[in-house]
Design a protein around this motif. Structure first.
Motif, mmCIF file in Angstrom:
data_model
loop_
_atom_site.group_PDB
_atom_site.id
_atom_site.type_symbol
_atom_site.label_atom_id
_atom_site.label_comp_id
_atom_site.label_asym_id
_atom_site.label_seq_id
_atom_site.Cartn_x
_atom_site.Cartn_y
_atom_site.Cartn_z
ATOM 1 N N LEU A 6 -5.572 -1.642 12.403
ATOM 2 C CA LEU A 6 -5.178 -0.268 12.056
ATOM 3 C C LEU A 6 -4.420 -0.260 10.729
ATOM 4 C CD1 LEU A 6 -4.003 0.979 15.587
ATOM 5 C CD2 LEU A 6 -6.243 1.248 14.506
ATOM 6 N N LEU A 7 -3.509 -1.211 10.597
ATOM 7 C CA LEU A 7 -2.653 -1.290 9.397
ATOM 8 C C LEU A 7 -3.471 -1.273 8.107
ATOM 9 C CD1 LEU A 7 0.446 -1.535 9.184
ATOM 10 C CD2 LEU A 7 0.198 -3.996 9.213
ATOM 11 N N VAL A 8 -4.540 -2.058 8.081
ATOM 12 C CA VAL A 8 -5.340 -2.135 6.854
ATOM 13 C C VAL A 8 -5.997 -0.789 6.499
ATOM 14 C CG1 VAL A 8 -5.816 -4.603 7.041
ATOM 15 C CG2 VAL A 8 -7.395 -2.975 8.090
ATOM 16 N N THR A 42 -6.691 -6.551 -8.652
ATOM 17 C CA THR A 42 -5.590 -7.501 -8.504
ATOM 18 C C THR A 42 -4.995 -7.425 -7.090
ATOM 19 O OG1 THR A 42 -5.057 -7.054 -10.808
ATOM 20 C CG2 THR A 42 -3.431 -8.310 -9.559
ATOM 21 N N GLU A 43 -4.744 -8.610 -6.505
ATOM 22 C CA GLU A 43 -4.194 -8.613 -5.156
ATOM 23 C C GLU A 43 -2.703 -8.931 -5.155
ATOM 24 O OE1 GLU A 43 -6.571 -10.919 -2.450
ATOM 25 O OE2 GLU A 43 -8.226 -9.483 -2.595
ATOM 26 N N PHE A 44 -1.980 -8.259 -4.303
ATOM 27 C CA PHE A 44 -0.539 -8.440 -4.180
ATOM 28 C C PHE A 44 -0.179 -8.813 -2.748
ATOM 29 C CE2 PHE A 44 -1.482 -5.547 -7.609
ATOM 30 C CZ PHE A 44 -0.609 -5.911 -8.631
ATOM 31 N N PRO A 45 0.103 -10.094 -2.519
ATOM 32 C CA PRO A 45 0.489 -10.490 -1.165
ATOM 33 C C PRO A 45 1.964 -10.142 -0.905
ATOM 34 C CG PRO A 45 0.305 -12.413 -2.613
ATOM 35 C CD PRO A 45 0.082 -11.207 -3.470
ATOM 36 N N ASN A 46 2.227 -9.569 0.229
ATOM 37 C CA ASN A 46 3.603 -9.242 0.625
ATOM 38 C C ASN A 46 3.943 -9.975 1.913
ATOM 39 O OD1 ASN A 46 4.806 -6.633 -0.942
ATOM 40 N ND2 ASN A 46 2.575 -6.671 -0.958
ATOM 41 N N ARG A 47 4.900 -10.864 1.810
ATOM 42 C CA ARG A 47 5.315 -11.607 2.994
ATOM 43 C C ARG A 47 6.674 -11.124 3.479
ATOM 44 N NH1 ARG A 47 2.091 -16.062 3.853
ATOM 45 N NH2 ARG A 47 0.742 -16.532 2.082
ATOM 46 N N THR A 95 -5.528 -2.051 1.416
ATOM 47 C CA THR A 95 -4.905 -3.181 2.093
ATOM 48 C C THR A 95 -6.061 -4.033 2.601
ATOM 49 O OG1 THR A 95 -3.022 -1.846 2.717
ATOM 50 C CG2 THR A 95 -3.333 -3.889 3.941
ATOM 51 N N VAL A 96 -6.158 -5.252 2.069
ATOM 52 C CA VAL A 96 -7.341 -6.053 2.368
ATOM 53 C C VAL A 96 -7.098 -7.101 3.456
ATOM 54 C CG1 VAL A 96 -8.444 -5.672 0.133
ATOM 55 C CG2 VAL A 96 -6.829 -7.584 0.403
ATOM 56 N N ARG A 97 -5.822 -7.280 3.811
ATOM 57 C CA ARG A 97 -5.536 -8.293 4.823
ATOM 58 C C ARG A 97 -4.180 -7.997 5.450
ATOM 59 N NH1 ARG A 97 -4.881 -14.561 3.035
ATOM 60 N NH2 ARG A 97 -4.305 -15.449 5.051
ATOM 61 N N ALA A 98 -4.111 -8.164 6.750
ATOM 62 C CA ALA A 98 -2.826 -7.991 7.440
ATOM 63 C C ALA A 98 -2.744 -8.987 8.582
ATOM 64 C CB ALA A 98 -2.688 -6.565 7.968
ATOM 65 N N ALA A 155 6.468 -13.698 11.402
ATOM 66 C CA ALA A 155 6.130 -13.436 9.999
ATOM 67 C C ALA A 155 5.058 -12.365 9.864
ATOM 68 C CB ALA A 155 5.653 -14.724 9.341
ATOM 69 N N SER A 156 5.045 -11.731 8.703
ATOM 70 C CA SER A 156 3.969 -10.791 8.384
ATOM 71 C C SER A 156 3.445 -11.075 6.988
ATOM 72 C CB SER A 156 4.459 -9.345 8.469
ATOM 73 O OG SER A 156 5.349 -9.059 7.421
ATOM 74 N N LEU A 157 2.162 -10.865 6.832
ATOM 75 C CA LEU A 157 1.538 -10.987 5.520
ATOM 76 C C LEU A 157 0.612 -9.793 5.354
ATOM 77 C CD1 LEU A 157 0.550 -12.372 2.892
ATOM 78 C CD2 LEU A 157 -1.099 -13.617 4.292
ATOM 79 N N VAL A 158 0.868 -9.021 4.330
ATOM 80 C CA VAL A 158 0.020 -7.863 4.042
ATOM 81 C C VAL A 158 -0.414 -7.997 2.590
ATOM 82 C CG1 VAL A 158 -0.080 -5.354 3.839
ATOM 83 C CG2 VAL A 158 1.201 -6.391 5.719
ATOM 84 N N VAL A 159 -1.717 -8.027 2.377
ATOM 85 C CA VAL A 159 -2.229 -8.164 1.020
ATOM 86 C C VAL A 159 -2.794 -6.828 0.552
ATOM 87 C CG1 VAL A 159 -3.788 -9.417 -0.515
ATOM 88 C CG2 VAL A 159 -2.789 -10.590 1.466
ATOM 89 N N MET A 160 -2.210 -6.323 -0.544
ATOM 90 C CA MET A 160 -2.667 -5.054 -1.100
ATOM 91 C C MET A 160 -3.511 -5.353 -2.343
ATOM 92 S SD MET A 160 0.696 -2.711 -0.433
ATOM 93 C CE MET A 160 1.867 -3.607 -1.441
ATOM 94 N N ARG A 161 -4.531 -4.511 -2.577
ATOM 95 C CA ARG A 161 -5.377 -4.697 -3.749
ATOM 96 C C ARG A 161 -5.342 -3.431 -4.607
ATOM 97 N NH1 ARG A 161 -11.273 -6.063 -2.220
ATOM 98 N NH2 ARG A 161 -10.481 -8.175 -1.929
#
Lengths: 164, 164
Positions: free
Chosen positions: B37-39, B72-77, B49-52, B61-67
């Motif tokens: 759902l998050l993506v 350009t991809e921005f990983p958020n940990r 959001t290409v990955r959660a 932990a959480s990892l959310v990758v925004m594009r």
């Protein structure tokens, strides 16, 4: 062949102190989590710990006030992140209470209490957000200070002087 | 006589977004804690959001990758600090996993999900360590970005456009 030292830091932002304390884990953990005990061992003399308030649960706040030889008081506020009774205690000064950011996130302490041949392997891993902060902490006398405090902890709970 | 707005920040280091969503708390909480759902709602278009990956428990932990639009991809940990299902969710980017300090502690999010007249009062309080970071986050478009994302969240769970 060498055995990796339990005291080896995992990164250049980490400081580690480890000691073998001839006492049960429960007693060492209790010394860390009971205000009346904490004030007796927490600071190496001639420093004193004059006040300790601890709410030992994840999200619980802690306040420890240290007093220097000239009477100046240094309040230290933090929050517990993880509490596993008699095994593991994690706290940080990044928050002053749940979840109020502090003025300056400086360190996170990960304490472990493990059985080792009938004694307690006590290890404090102290993680910093920057290499500069780790260096500053080391120069402030981390190893000597935490070492002396751990000696005082052992003495308080009736254990002989800890070994590395 | 005025009623204090639920959207009032408690300090100059805080940003707040609040919306009334016509859906049960469970659905709003689920949208925040379920990767599939998050993506779908997390980033305002044309961002994606290409990955959660989320381990929703204190210390998880959480990892959310925004594009971005240019690819350009921005990983958020981050790490969850507090989880009360369907009521409260707290996370921070001060750690990338329990309890590894991140490169830069920027924000802590405190989300609350409350019943309000059969709907959900959803409030996101975002706390920063410095006023400069709060200002930067505001200039990055916090209010518009989180507002649009919340619209997308509501649409995804079949609710009408949220109101303030």
């Amino acid at each position: 062949m060498t055995t990796p030292s339990p005291a080896a830091p995992a990164s250049d932002r980490e400081l580690v102190l480890t000691r073998l304390i001839d006492a049960p884990r429960e007693k060492v953990f209790k010394a860390w989590t009971t205000p009346e005990l904490l004030v007796q061992w927490f600071t190496p003399k001639p420093w004193q710990t004059v006040r300790a308030e601890v709410d030992v649960r994840p999200g619980g706040a802690s306040l420890v006030v240290m007093r220097g030889p000239d009477g100046t008081e240094f309040p230290n506020r933090g929050v517990y992140l993880e509490v596993v009774p008699n095994k593991r205690l994690v706290f940080t000064d990044a928050f002053t209470e749940a979840w109020k950011p502090s003025e300056k996130p400086f360190m996170t302490g990960v304490l472990t209490f493990e059985d080792e041949g009938g004694k307690t392997r006590y290890t404090a891993r102290v993680l910093h957000w920057t290499v500069a902060d780790r260096e500053a902490h080391e120069k402030m006398g981390f190893h000597e200070g935490w070492g002396k405090a751990t000696d005082q902890l052992a003495e308080l709970i009736g254990a002989p002087r800890p070994t590395a």
